[in-house]
Design an enzyme around this catalytic site. Sequence first.
Site, PDB file in Angstrom:
ATOM      1  N   ASP A  83      -1.466   3.465 -12.282  1.00  0.00           N
ATOM      2  CA  ASP A  83      -2.191   2.315 -12.813  1.00  0.00           C
ATOM      3  C   ASP A  83      -3.566   2.790 -13.244  1.00  0.00           C
ATOM      4  O   ASP A  83      -4.051   3.833 -12.809  1.00  0.00           O
ATOM      5  CB  ASP A  83      -2.291   1.221 -11.752  1.00  0.00           C
ATOM      6  CG  ASP A  83      -2.697  -0.119 -12.344  1.00  0.00           C
ATOM      7  OD1 ASP A  83      -2.767  -0.217 -13.584  1.00  0.00           O
ATOM      8  OD2 ASP A  83      -2.947  -1.047 -11.565  1.00  0.00           O
ATOM      9  N   ASP A 118      -6.326  -2.736 -19.222  1.00  0.00           N
ATOM     10  CA  ASP A 118      -6.507  -4.068 -19.789  1.00  0.00           C
ATOM     11  C   ASP A 118      -7.606  -4.809 -19.029  1.00  0.00           C
ATOM     12  O   ASP A 118      -8.211  -4.268 -18.102  1.00  0.00           O
ATOM     13  CB  ASP A 118      -5.191  -4.845 -19.722  1.00  0.00           C
ATOM     14  CG  ASP A 118      -4.650  -4.935 -18.304  1.00  0.00           C
ATOM     15  OD1 ASP A 118      -4.772  -3.942 -17.567  1.00  0.00           O
ATOM     16  OD2 ASP A 118      -4.109  -5.987 -17.924  1.00  0.00           O
ATOM     17  N   CYS A 278      14.210  -2.657  14.126  1.00  0.00           N
ATOM     18  CA  CYS A 278      14.841  -3.778  14.818  1.00  0.00           C
ATOM     19  C   CYS A 278      15.604  -3.351  16.064  1.00  0.00           C
ATOM     20  O   CYS A 278      16.032  -4.196  16.852  1.00  0.00           O
ATOM     21  CB  CYS A 278      15.766  -4.517  13.858  1.00  0.00           C
ATOM     22  SG  CYS A 278      14.931  -4.952  12.306  1.00  0.00           S
TER      23      CYS A 278
END
Length: 495
Positions: A83, A118, A278
């Site tokens: 990014d 952007d 779990c």
Amino acid sequence: MSFEIIAKDLAGRVGKLYTKSGVIETPALFPVVDPRKQELPSAVIERYFGQIITNAYFVYRLTGGRAVDIKKVLSWNAVLMTDSGAYQILRYGSVEVDPDEILQFQARIGSDIGVILDLPFDYEEPYESALLKVEETIRRAKRASAMLDKLEDMLVVGPIQGGLYLDLLATSAREISKLGFHIFAVGSPTTLLEEYRFDLLLEVILHVKANILREAPLHLFGAGHPLVLPFAVALGVDLFDSASYILYARDDRIMLRDRTLRLEDVKTDYLPCSTKLCHKPVKELREMPHEERIQLIAEHNLAILREELLEIKQRIHEGTLWEYLEIKARAHPTLYRFLRSLGRYKRLIEEYDPETHPETHGLFFYQDTAESRPEPHRHWSRTANLYTPSKVAIVIRAGEKPYNKSWEYRYLKSLVGDRAHVLFYDPVFGLVPEEVAEIYPLSQNEAEGESEAARAFAYEWLNNYDVILLYRVDLPMLSKKVIPLRSLDDVLHYI
């Protein structure tokens, strides 16, 4: 770059995205990895996902703009996306880097998929300010488009901004679509996700999808919860990225497929799931060192996200994605509200939804959501102009499927032959003419309740006839000669 579509259902796709470092099967999620501090080893992430995303702006700041081999830094050998720092703009207002420079930097550090810088904004942004940011994003995108051939085969993502302003979304999507980017993205959804405004987010996705190139891959930034993934995929999203797995773990939040549990709220001895986490007693989890617990919960969250994506892919192959949305929608009111409202976008969904699947399955329809599905609307539009071979209609409610194999139909045809047009009353599709009764999914479904839209279609369709004979069907019409039959043999009195 090539994006190959393997299977479709609704607007969702299973596909293959080809990058210079390997192939990604979509729908796919990119777990976010912080280059400043890796709390979960790359080897652990790789057990569940074959692609990650990291922040190129952080790398740029850490190295002073000097190019490094980012995959070596992160000990990662598979597909890597970067990014550009837009999220930092959303959070802090600005970043200290030139948009063109950060795009080129992503290519230099070895990114397989890069994102232009952007100007994002949240959904509370005033319209005038949002318009200026959309216009600046488009200007930056045009400059980035001119560099696409000089970025070392890196795929480039064009983010589409607009917030909740549908006109800005449409303008942004159309303009960005013209610029040759390999992937498009829905920008700035983070605030909506944080506030569980799933209905608004999904509406944004729909408007973006309606205005971009049909077959282009679509990315949704910041979406990483099992509740929202199937809905986003059903609307055409192919790629996701999220740090939710680690952010939740830091707060002792444990993802399940239909909700999130806080460790402090767990009352059972073990968690209600089947991952490695779990199998550990809850008491042991609470007593272990915090850093160790973060790693265990983060790995569990990755496993749950992977399970969710596998379920979605299987549903697409089966053609039962809508049925899965029915299940998931009951987990949160905004999802249920959105599912019921999808009928407003029936033409868009119908356009993308395939008519058949290689392995067809019977469909399940429910009274409160049946009108939103594409299949009834497709049937109504196609039969609207269907030729009616007789001015006498016989409408029957047959229980056996396919309808034209029922004993009532076979006996009726032996009595009247072609002197009347036989129609089957269906609670979801309205009226099914005898000649199309075996077309999928008109007889390949189970329904609960009756759709008001189906009844309305039945009334409209029956206007094509002068005489209407009803057997076990209640369709009163004032303007037509409607005759209820007490038995099938009574039909001979009127034909």
